[in-house]
Design an enzyme around this catalytic site. Structure first.
Site, PDB file in Angstrom:
ATOM      1  N   HIS A   1     -69.922   2.416  18.900  1.00 21.32           N
ATOM      2  CA  HIS A   1     -68.663   3.058  19.302  1.00 21.32           C
ATOM      3  C   HIS A   1     -67.539   2.033  19.449  1.00 21.32           C
ATOM      4  O   HIS A   1     -67.745   0.922  19.943  1.00 21.32           O
ATOM      5  CB  HIS A   1     -68.848   3.830  20.613  1.00 21.32           C
ATOM      6  CG  HIS A   1     -69.663   5.081  20.440  1.00 21.32           C
ATOM      7  ND1 HIS A   1     -70.196   5.787  21.488  1.00 21.32           N
ATOM      8  CD2 HIS A   1     -70.028   5.737  19.309  1.00 21.32           C
ATOM      9  CE1 HIS A   1     -70.857   6.836  21.008  1.00 21.32           C
ATOM     10  NE2 HIS A   1     -70.778   6.829  19.706  1.00 21.32           N
TER      11      HIS A   1
ATOM     12  N   ASP B   1     -65.063   1.550  21.430  1.00 23.61           N
ATOM     13  CA  ASP B   1     -64.739   0.911  22.718  1.00 23.61           C
ATOM     14  C   ASP B   1     -65.780  -0.143  23.112  1.00 23.61           C
ATOM     15  O   ASP B   1     -65.622  -0.805  24.133  1.00 23.61           O
ATOM     16  CB  ASP B   1     -64.564   1.956  23.832  1.00 23.61           C
ATOM     17  CG  ASP B   1     -65.825   2.746  24.112  1.00 23.61           C
ATOM     18  OD1 ASP B   1     -66.509   3.158  23.157  1.00 23.61           O
ATOM     19  OD2 ASP B   1     -66.139   2.956  25.294  1.00 23.61           O
TER      20      ASP B   1
ATOM     21  N   HIS C   1     -70.112   1.750  31.405  1.00 19.55           N
ATOM     22  CA  HIS C   1     -68.889   2.315  32.002  1.00 19.55           C
ATOM     23  C   HIS C   1     -69.064   2.508  33.504  1.00 19.55           C
ATOM     24  O   HIS C   1     -70.183   2.716  33.984  1.00 19.55           O
ATOM     25  CB  HIS C   1     -68.573   3.703  31.409  1.00 19.55           C
ATOM     26  CG  HIS C   1     -68.172   3.665  29.971  1.00 19.55           C
ATOM     27  ND1 HIS C   1     -66.868   3.560  29.559  1.00 19.55           N
ATOM     28  CD2 HIS C   1     -68.921   3.714  28.836  1.00 19.55           C
ATOM     29  CE1 HIS C   1     -66.814   3.554  28.232  1.00 19.55           C
ATOM     30  NE2 HIS C   1     -68.054   3.658  27.765  1.00 19.55           N
TER      31      HIS C   1
HETATM   32 ZN   LIG Z   1     -70.462   4.930  23.557  1.00 19.45          ZN
END
Ligand SMILES: [Zn+2]
Length: 254
Positions: free
Chosen positions: A58, A60, A169
């Protein structure tokens, strides 16, 4: 000598983490959400990045990889699925071994959130980098199959209890609220929910945890608890995997 770690915020809620081997000076960044933030963190500690370990493809997580490689000459290790988005030097898959200086890690394929997702487990350091598979009191969104994600989340849960986890995250407060909605009577969870509120109010990061604490408070690792199964309205005959899938759907709408 044990590894040293530096954990910091990248972008709005990504967790940046560096792992440093004091015996050789080798330093890995796990993913590069933001090259500037990663290089600044290394400079703060006086470390030079020698390795980039990619958890998944991904944007990010990989968008700063090329920049860090160009500025440091670091070796980039990641799954084949990340090659389109990042300059991967060494392709890894389930069962691969990685080394950061003298620190030895194992790679486990953990698809579900992303097809190429892997986690890095360093047993000698009681440390694992789990990307977007597991979060503090939560788990990642599912883009692939629910079966894959269930197996991947369970894989993290099967590591030794004292394994420290760095997640991708900080969604901790939102995860804690959802966890409280399905298991309000869990005292360990109540304490962690209050801590999540305090940290958030103080603008502090919470993206690290350990397997034992997650087993006590993360609903996605507690699907065998009758109270959690009941919150999904499934019957007693439901399998843990079915409860997991129902819970993940509930969280999507929470
Ligand atoms: Zn991800």
């Amino acid at each position: 000598m044990p590894a040293q770690f530096e954990t910091f915020l990248c972008l709005s809620d990504n967790i940046g983490v560096l792992m440093h081997d004091p015996s050789t000076g080798a330093t890995a960044t796990i993913d590069v959400p933001d090259a500037g933030a990663v290089l600044a963190a290394a400079a703060r500690r006086g470390w030079t990045i020698t390795d980039v370990l990619i958890t998944h493809e991904h944007g990010d997580h990989v968008q700063g990889v090329a920049d860090v490689k160009e500025k440091t000459g670091a070796k980039v290790t990641g799954p084949a699925q990340a090659m389109a988005a990042a300059p991967v030097d060494a392709v890894i898959a389930d069962g691969s071994r990685v080394a950061v200086g003298n620190l030895k890690g194992e790679v486990h394929a953990t698809p579900g959130h992303a097809a190429g997702h892997v986690i890095f487990h360093f047993p000698g350091e009681s440390a694992a980098f789990v990307g977007d598979v597991l979060f503090v009191m939560g788990c990642g969104r599912v883009s692939g199959s629910m079966d894959d994600m269930w197996r991947s989340v369970s894989k993290v849960g099967s590591l030794p209890d004292d394994t420290r986890l760095w997640t991708g995250h900080d969604y901790t407060l939102s995860n804690a609220k959802f966890a409280m909605s399905v298991e309000p009577g869990n005292e360990d969870l109540q304490k962690r929910f209050m801590r999540a509120e305090t940290l958030k109010a103080n603008g502090e990061l919470w993206g690290t945890t350990n397997v034992g604490m997650e087993k006590l408070t993360n609903p996605f690792l507690r699907v065998k608890e009758p109270v959690i199964r009941k919150s999904t309205r499934l019957t007693e005959s439901a399998t843990p995997r079915e409860v997991f899938a129902a819970l993940r759907e509930m969280k999507n709408k929470f």
